[in-house]
Design a protein around this motif. Structure first.
Motif, PDB file in Angstrom:
ATOM      1  N   ILE A   1       1.053  -0.985  -0.091  1.00  0.00           N
ATOM      2  CA  ILE A   1       0.059   0.026   0.134  1.00  0.00           C
ATOM      3  C   ILE A   1       0.943   1.026   0.058  1.00  0.00           C
ATOM      4  O   ILE A   1       1.635   1.174   1.103  1.00  0.00           O
ATOM      5  N   SER A   2       0.620   2.432  -1.267  1.00  0.00           N
ATOM      6  CA  SER A   2       1.153   3.822  -1.190  1.00  0.00           C
ATOM      7  C   SER A   2       0.484   4.860  -0.830  1.00  0.00           C
ATOM      8  O   SER A   2      -0.577   4.671  -2.110  1.00  0.00           O
ATOM      9  N   ILE A   3       0.788   5.937  -0.421  1.00  0.00           N
ATOM     10  CA  ILE A   3      -0.076   7.170  -0.880  1.00  0.00           C
ATOM     11  C   ILE A   3       1.374   7.743  -0.858  1.00  0.00           C
ATOM     12  O   ILE A   3       1.556   8.287   0.296  1.00  0.00           O
ATOM     13  N   LYS A   4       1.808   8.158  -1.740  1.00  0.00           N
ATOM     14  CA  LYS A   4       2.197   9.158  -2.946  1.00  0.00           C
ATOM     15  C   LYS A   4       2.716  10.600  -1.926  1.00  0.00           C
ATOM     16  O   LYS A   4       3.259  11.340  -1.561  1.00  0.00           O
ATOM     17  N   LYS A   5       1.022  10.847  -1.737  1.00  0.00           N
ATOM     18  CA  LYS A   5       0.788  12.069  -1.094  1.00  0.00           C
ATOM     19  C   LYS A   5       1.281  12.390   0.036  1.00  0.00           C
ATOM     20  O   LYS A   5       1.539  13.479   0.295  1.00  0.00           O
ATOM     21  N   TYR A   6       1.266  11.612   0.574  1.00  0.00           N
ATOM     22  CA  TYR A   6       1.554  11.726   2.819  1.00  0.00           C
ATOM     23  C   TYR A   6       3.033  11.059   2.423  1.00  0.00           C
ATOM     24  O   TYR A   6       2.937  10.816   3.909  1.00  0.00           O
ATOM     25  N   LYS A   7       3.537  10.548   1.434  1.00  0.00           N
ATOM     26  CA  LYS A   7       4.668   9.664   1.817  1.00  0.00           C
ATOM     27  C   LYS A   7       4.689   8.038   2.600  1.00  0.00           C
ATOM     28  O   LYS A   7       5.645   8.864   3.634  1.00  0.00           O
ATOM     29  N   ILE A   8       3.672   7.854   2.367  1.00  0.00           N
ATOM     30  CA  ILE A   8       3.277   6.657   3.032  1.00  0.00           C
ATOM     31  C   ILE A   8       3.762   5.396   2.380  1.00  0.00           C
ATOM     32  O   ILE A   8       3.396   4.918   1.388  1.00  0.00           O
ATOM     33  N   VAL A   9       4.247   3.795   2.462  1.00  0.00           N
ATOM     34  CA  VAL A   9       4.477   3.107   2.777  1.00  0.00           C
ATOM     35  C   VAL A   9       3.337   2.026   3.396  1.00  0.00           C
ATOM     36  O   VAL A   9       4.737   2.085   4.771  1.00  0.00           O
ATOM     37  N   ILE A  10       2.792   0.978   3.102  1.00  0.00           N
ATOM     38  CA  ILE A  10       2.532  -0.340   4.241  1.00  0.00           C
ATOM     39  C   ILE A  10       3.081  -1.603   3.607  1.00  0.00           C
ATOM     40  O   ILE A  10       2.454  -1.499   2.558  1.00  0.00           O
ATOM     41  N   PHE A  11       3.595  -2.058   4.184  1.00  0.00           N
ATOM     42  CA  PHE A  11       4.088  -4.050   3.788  1.00  0.00           C
ATOM     43  C   PHE A  11       3.486  -4.557   5.317  1.00  0.00           C
ATOM     44  O   PHE A  11       3.480  -4.364   6.563  1.00  0.00           O
ATOM     45  N   ILE A  12       2.642  -5.777   3.805  1.00  0.00           N
ATOM     46  CA  ILE A  12       1.939  -5.986   5.006  1.00  0.00           C
ATOM     47  C   ILE A  12       2.478  -7.918   4.670  1.00  0.00           C
ATOM     48  O   ILE A  12       3.187  -8.336   3.820  1.00  0.00           O
TER      49      ILE A  12
ATOM     50  N   ASN B   1       0.186  10.133  10.080  1.00  0.00           N
ATOM     51  CA  ASN B   1       1.327  10.689   9.538  1.00  0.00           C
ATOM     52  C   ASN B   1       0.270  11.278   7.945  1.00  0.00           C
ATOM     53  O   ASN B   1       1.291  11.493   6.691  1.00  0.00           O
ATOM     54  N   SER B   2      -0.816  11.967   8.290  1.00  0.00           N
ATOM     55  CA  SER B   2      -1.620  12.423   6.917  1.00  0.00           C
ATOM     56  C   SER B   2      -1.891  13.178   7.560  1.00  0.00           C
ATOM     57  O   SER B   2      -1.366  14.198   8.172  1.00  0.00           O
ATOM     58  N   VAL B   3      -2.211  14.824   6.454  1.00  0.00           N
ATOM     59  CA  VAL B   3      -2.832  15.787   6.592  1.00  0.00           C
ATOM     60  C   VAL B   3      -4.480  16.046   7.287  1.00  0.00           C
ATOM     61  O   VAL B   3      -5.305  16.099   7.593  1.00  0.00           O
ATOM     62  N   LEU B   4      -5.002  14.022   7.061  1.00  0.00           N
ATOM     63  CA  LEU B   4      -5.796  13.553   7.720  1.00  0.00           C
ATOM     64  C   LEU B   4      -6.151  14.212   9.086  1.00  0.00           C
ATOM     65  O   LEU B   4      -7.420  14.316   9.732  1.00  0.00           O
ATOM     66  N   LYS B   5      -5.007  13.979   9.990  1.00  0.00           N
ATOM     67  CA  LYS B   5      -4.902  14.157  11.492  1.00  0.00           C
ATOM     68  C   LYS B   5      -5.532  15.541  11.779  1.00  0.00           C
ATOM     69  O   LYS B   5      -6.506  16.115  12.864  1.00  0.00           O
ATOM     70  N   GLU B   6      -5.148  16.867  10.550  1.00  0.00           N
ATOM     71  CA  GLU B   6      -5.597  17.654  10.698  1.00  0.00           C
ATOM     72  C   GLU B   6      -7.730  18.050  10.470  1.00  0.00           C
ATOM     73  O   GLU B   6      -8.065  19.187  11.081  1.00  0.00           O
TER      74      GLU B   6
END
Length: 148
Positions: free
Chosen positions: A50-61, A134-139
């Protein structure tokens, strides 16, 4: 102890392994239903699940077998020299990938497959919390972070 199947049969078996598991699909569907937008298996370094480039987040399962889970990882009894080298390289590559993303300002999360098998909803919630933190969603939704 020699292999009981031919090299061609082994190659066919390995080729048949899908890059996306049913578990991974269930996880991404749950996140999507909760409003998260992301890319699956993007062609990025290390091919994050899973990746969200906008927030520079990567997730590995991480699979317990392929990534040597300390709880559930096991070593095949046949061809141990090969498997020891192969699995050790996987763990080493995981560390290289983590360092690459961290050095470039990305947030990295690795989560074991057994966490989803033990409590699927709790594991999905931990992914959601990681993304929000780790994203602007927290705001936009600070109340969603008060689940601690």
């Amino acid at each position: 102890m020699p292999e009981k199947i031919t090299k061609e049969q082994r190659s066919n078996n390995m080729r048949a392994i899908k890059s996306q598991s049913m578990l991974e699909n269930a996880i991404t569907k749950a996140l999507w239903r909760n409003g998260f937008r992301f890319r699956k298996n993007a062609k990025m370094f290390g091919k994050p699940d899973i990746s969200i480039k906008k927030y520079k987040i990567v997730i590995f399962i991480d699979s317990c077998f392929w990534h040597c889970c300390p709880i559930h990882g096991n070593m095949p009894k046949s061809n141990q020299e090969y498997w020891t080298k192969k699995l050790a390289r996987n763990v080493s590559r995981d560390q290289e990938v983590n360092e690459y993303y961290q050095d470039n300002g990305w947030k990295v999360m690795r989560i074991w497959e057994h966490e989803f098998k033990q409590n699927f909803d709790a594991a999905v919630d931990s992914l959601a919390k990681f993304i929000r933190t780790n994203s602007v969603l927290k705001e936009k939704h600070p109340e969603s972070l008060s689940e601690d």
